[in-house]
Design a protein around this motif. Structure first.
Motif, mmCIF file in Angstrom:
data_model
loop_
_atom_site.group_PDB
_atom_site.id
_atom_site.type_symbol
_atom_site.label_atom_id
_atom_site.label_comp_id
_atom_site.label_asym_id
_atom_site.label_seq_id
_atom_site.Cartn_x
_atom_site.Cartn_y
_atom_site.Cartn_z
ATOM 1 N N ARG A 1 0.840 -1.200 0.000
ATOM 2 C CA ARG A 1 0.000 0.000 0.000
ATOM 3 C C ARG A 1 0.880 1.257 0.000
ATOM 4 N NH1 ARG A 1 -2.913 -0.790 -2.655
ATOM 5 N NH2 ARG A 1 -1.971 -2.772 -3.111
ATOM 6 N N ALA A 2 2.065 1.144 0.628
ATOM 7 C CA ALA A 2 2.985 2.276 0.663
ATOM 8 C C ALA A 2 3.543 2.582 -0.722
ATOM 9 C CB ALA A 2 4.123 1.987 1.638
ATOM 10 N N ARG A 3 3.898 1.545 -1.483
ATOM 11 C CA ARG A 3 4.443 1.781 -2.822
ATOM 12 C C ARG A 3 3.351 2.297 -3.760
ATOM 13 N NH1 ARG A 3 6.069 -2.797 -3.631
ATOM 14 N NH2 ARG A 3 8.036 -2.486 -2.543
ATOM 15 N N ALA A 4 2.152 1.746 -3.621
ATOM 16 C CA ALA A 4 1.036 2.237 -4.429
ATOM 17 C C ALA A 4 0.836 3.728 -4.199
ATOM 18 C CB ALA A 4 -0.235 1.469 -4.087
ATOM 19 N N TYR A 5 0.893 4.138 -2.943
ATOM 20 C CA TYR A 5 0.719 5.557 -2.612
ATOM 21 C C TYR A 5 1.891 6.392 -3.126
ATOM 22 C CZ TYR A 5 0.403 9.821 0.150
ATOM 23 O OH TYR A 5 0.344 11.129 0.542
ATOM 24 N N GLY A 6 3.116 5.872 -2.945
ATOM 25 C CA GLY A 6 4.299 6.615 -3.352
ATOM 26 C C GLY A 6 4.360 6.865 -4.849
ATOM 27 N N GLY B 1 -0.154 8.091 -5.556
ATOM 28 C CA GLY B 1 -0.881 8.983 -4.666
ATOM 29 C C GLY B 1 -2.134 8.353 -4.076
ATOM 30 N N ASP B 2 -2.382 7.066 -4.405
ATOM 31 C CA ASP B 2 -3.563 6.341 -3.917
ATOM 32 C C ASP B 2 -3.096 5.092 -3.183
ATOM 33 O OD1 ASP B 2 -5.880 4.953 -3.457
ATOM 34 O OD2 ASP B 2 -6.446 4.728 -5.570
ATOM 35 N N PRO B 3 -3.290 5.026 -1.853
ATOM 36 C CA PRO B 3 -2.820 3.854 -1.105
ATOM 37 C C PRO B 3 -3.576 2.573 -1.425
ATOM 38 C CG PRO B 3 -4.099 5.283 0.322
ATOM 39 C CD PRO B 3 -3.910 6.026 -0.968
#
Length: 367
Positions: free
Chosen positions: A338-343, A346-348
């Protein structure tokens, strides 16, 4: 005997039955300080040389320990920065141990660590120490860490921990620039024989950028090779923010892959789902790599934040995942970073961009 079993108590904690993600995290990372003498290229914390004036005080830290003891997470990791930059670090370990918590310590390989008494670290209650090797040679590791001498100090620290019968975990961050060293890293692990090799798949946060991410196809090749080592290497293997390694293990070893040493219990653990991070100033986040402010332990009990904050609740919901992660039959055991998706997006809740797998739309793998 596998080296991971050299510390019976910690191994027992790692493999223990778990009573559910909704009630308590399995892992709590507490960044007791952000101060550190190193200047690592991809530091999540963007660590500074001096302690922050708004760090949790000793009194606040003691209260937090009592609250965490009520929450009863199976593992508490004291991290930083460099946790040893707090002069009361081992006192906090003693307090936490006396309160019934299982404590790990993640120090930096600095002169401060070289002056530390590893027998005292163990006696204080540290059940495992984690050290980082992000370059397989003196030249590449020291360049990554930003300070010369860190490679030699890390190797020395591993040997001193072994001599003190202190369980060792070695953390390796895989980036686009060091992926070519994978074979050398692997050989080094066979040499050093830690209890655990934890391979961290880079997340673009702090000083790390999207350009530092390895190619997904290269990651898949590395994970396939790592899966071939599980059960054969003299150390256990796991990934951090590389959750699709669990999918690779199950594909390679079948249902038995879920129970192998490389598959950390419990299945499906990820940012906010079995993981909670507490910053040096008391801010609670789903992980250190997903830096949302979900509340502060100065004002709320960490159990209330973990159980009731809307972001934590959503992150625990496998059906809230988007993209191919939401359709994947491995979502209950993986769920992607979820962190990489957000990074990256911009969407966790977006799909993990580091995974090449295309779902087969055949339902979910049963845990």
């Amino acid at each position: 005997m596998n080296a991971a079993l050299s510390n019976p108590e910690w191994s027992k904690v790692e493999s223990m039955a778990y009573d559910g993600f909704d009630e308590r995290p399995f892992l709590v990372f507490w960044e007791i300080t952000r101060a550190c003498a190193l200047a690592c290229k991809h530091c999540r914390a963007e660590a500074q040389s001096h302690r922050h004036p708004d760090e949790l005080t000793r009194e606040e830290s003691s209260r937090l320990i009592r609250q965490l003891a009520e929450l009863k997470p199976p593992m508490l990791i004291l991290t930083g920065g460099d946790p040893l930059m707090r002069t009361d670090a081992l006192d906090l370990v003693r307090e936490a141990t006396a309160a019934g918590l299982h404590v790990g310590l993640s120090p930096s390989a600095t002169a401060r660590l070289m002056h530390a008494d590893f027998a005292e670290i163990k006696a204080a209650g540290v059940e495992r120490i984690s050290l980082s090797l992000d370059g397989a040679t003196r030249q590449t590791h020291d360049a990554f860490r930003g300070v010369s001498g860190t490679f030699d100090r890390t190797i020395a620290a591993v040997h001193r921990a072994h001599a003190a019968d202190l369980s060792v975990q070695i953390n390796t961050t895989l980036t686009r620039s060091n992926l070519r060293e994978y074979e050398a890293f692997k050989n080094l692990m066979f040499e050093l024989k830690p209890a655990m090799w934890s391979v961290f798949l880079l997340v673009p946060t702090g000083r790390a950028g999207i350009a530092d991410l390895p190619d997904p196809q290269d990651i898949e090749h590395v994970f396939q090779d790592m899966a071939s080592l599980v059960g054969r290497a003299p150390f256990a293997i796991k990934t951090t923010e590389g959750h699709h390694f669990r999918r690779v293990l199950i594909q390679r070893h079948g249902a038995g892959g879920r129970q192998r040493p490389g598959m950390r219990s419990p299945l499906g653990i990820r940012d906010g789902r079995g993981v909670m991070f507490i910053s040096h100033t008391g801010v609670v986040s789903p992980s250190g790599f997903l830096p949302f402010d979900c509340g502060n332990v100065r004002e709320e009990h960490p159990a209330d934040i973990y159980r009731h904050h809307p972001l934590f609740i959503s992150l625990r919901d496998n059906d809230a995942l988007g993209g191919k992660c939401g359709r994947c039959e491995f979502r209950t055991v993986c769920g992607g970073s979820r962190a990489r998706a957000y990074g990256v997006t911009g969407d966790p809740f977006a799909e993990d961009p580091a995974c090449i797998y295309q779902p087969k739309l055949s339902g979910a793998v049963q845990v």
